[in-house]
Design a protein around this motif. Structure first.
Motif, PDB file in Angstrom:
ATOM      1  N   PRO A 224       0.789  -1.237   0.000  1.00 46.49           N
ATOM      2  CA  PRO A 224       0.000   0.000   0.000  1.00 46.49           C
ATOM      3  C   PRO A 224       0.820   1.285   0.000  1.00 46.49           C
ATOM      4  O   PRO A 224       0.306   2.335  -0.328  1.00 46.49           O
TER       5      PRO A 224
ATOM      6  N   VAL B 201       0.534   6.530  -0.981  1.00 45.12           N
ATOM      7  CA  VAL B 201      -0.176   5.644  -0.056  1.00 45.12           C
ATOM      8  C   VAL B 201      -1.525   5.310  -0.664  1.00 45.12           C
ATOM      9  O   VAL B 201      -2.292   6.209  -1.003  1.00 45.12           O
ATOM     10  N   ASP B 202      -1.789   4.023  -0.817  1.00 43.87           N
ATOM     11  CA  ASP B 202      -3.052   3.556  -1.420  1.00 43.87           C
ATOM     12  C   ASP B 202      -3.348   4.261  -2.739  1.00 43.87           C
ATOM     13  O   ASP B 202      -4.474   4.678  -3.002  1.00 43.87           O
TER      14      ASP B 202
ATOM     15  N   LYS C 121      -2.490   7.190  -3.758  1.00 43.57           N
ATOM     16  CA  LYS C 121      -2.570   8.654  -3.701  1.00 43.57           C
ATOM     17  C   LYS C 121      -1.199   9.224  -3.353  1.00 43.57           C
ATOM     18  O   LYS C 121      -0.598   8.846  -2.346  1.00 43.57           O
TER      19      LYS C 121
END
Length: 71
Positions: free
Chosen positions: A6, A22-23, A25
């Protein structure tokens, strides 16, 4: 190239910053492990510190590990 983790820390740029995703983004640029810890806290992992970042299996380090900050 997609990551199965992630968190992705990209290789250092000309100024020694590393993009932090992160994820999926993009959160910004980190200039130290402390900065990465701050981004992780912003992403909801409260209480994370530098050692958590260094030991985490959630992070894919590209272009060098947590010790690589120079281009």
């Amino acid at each position: 190239m997609a990551s199965d983790k992630p968190v992705v820390i990209y290789p250092p740029d000309q100024e020694g910053g590393r993009r932090v995703r992160v994820d999926g983004k993009l959160l910004g640029r980190a200039y130290s492990v402390r900065d990465v810890a701050a981004f992780m806290q912003e992403a909801g992992l409260e209480g994370w510190d530098e050692m958590d970042v260094i030991r985490s299996g959630l992070i894919e380090w590209r272009g060098g590990g947590p010790e690589a900050w120079a281009h």
